[in-house]
Design a protein around this motif. Sequence first.
Motif, PDB file in Angstrom:
ATOM      1  N   TRP A   1       0.820  -1.212   0.000  1.00 60.97           N
ATOM      2  CA  TRP A   1       0.000   0.000   0.000  1.00 60.97           C
ATOM      3  C   TRP A   1       0.856   1.265   0.000  1.00 60.97           C
ATOM      4  CZ3 TRP A   1      -4.764   1.450  -1.140  1.00 60.97           C
ATOM      5  CH2 TRP A   1      -5.233   2.693  -0.682  1.00 60.97           C
TER       6      TRP A   1
ATOM      7  N   ARG B   1      -3.656   5.946  -4.588  1.00 53.46           N
ATOM      8  CA  ARG B   1      -4.250   5.757  -3.250  1.00 53.46           C
ATOM      9  C   ARG B   1      -5.411   6.732  -3.041  1.00 53.46           C
ATOM     10  NH1 ARG B   1       1.294   5.714  -1.135  1.00 53.46           N
ATOM     11  NH2 ARG B   1       0.764   7.676  -0.136  1.00 53.46           N
TER      12      ARG B   1
ATOM     13  N   TRP C   1      -4.071  -1.360   6.914  1.00 50.76           N
ATOM     14  CA  TRP C   1      -4.022  -2.325   5.821  1.00 50.76           C
ATOM     15  C   TRP C   1      -3.143  -3.491   6.210  1.00 50.76           C
ATOM     16  CZ3 TRP C   1      -1.382   2.153   6.045  1.00 50.76           C
ATOM     17  CH2 TRP C   1       0.012   2.077   5.954  1.00 50.76           C
TER      18      TRP C   1
END
Length: 175
Positions: free
Chosen positions: A20, A28, A42
Motif C-alpha cells: 500500500w 491511493r 491495511w
Amino acid sequence: GCRRSYRSMTSTRTVSRVGWPELDPRLRRAIEAELGAEVTEWVNQEEGFSPGLAARCLLSDNRRVFVKALPEQLLKVSGRFYRHEIAVMKSMPPTAPVPRLLGYVEEPFGLALVLEDINGQLPRQPWSSGDLQAVIDAIAGLAGCCGHDPIGGHGWRLGARRGMGVAYPFGHGRP
C-alpha cells in the motif's frame, strides 16, 4: 493517516508484491475517493501470482475492503487481467457466492479494483482432499447461480492444460 497492521494470514509467498505505501499517492487518493473513505489500516497479502497490490484494508468509516491495484509500471504486463476481472465481477448476479465488486479506478498512473473483504483461508500446501472438495463445491455453486460461464471457459481450459487436477465444463457440475 495510515497505520500499518501486521496481522496477516500465514502462507507460502509466491510473488513479490507492491505494498500500500508503495502505490502512487494519486492512485491511493483515487481509491479512497471511489470508496468515499480513507484507508486507515491495511494488511498486505503476500500470497498470490500478481505483482500488484493485494491488501485487506480498514476504512475510516469502519468498513473492510479488499483492494487489488497495479501501479503504472505494471499496467502493460497485468492490466488486461485486472480489466477482465473487473468485467467478470460486474457480470456476477447478486446471488453469486463471490465477494461484491465495490468499485474500481482506472487512470494513467494505475488501475485498482475494490471488493468486499471476506473471511477465508488459503488451501494448505500440499492441498488436502477437504480443500479440493471445498473448491469443487464453490465452483459448482457458482455454476448453479450464474447459469452461464462468466469467464468464457478460459479458466477451465487453462486449469486443465496446467494439470491443476480438476476442470469441469461450466454449468455441467461434477461428473
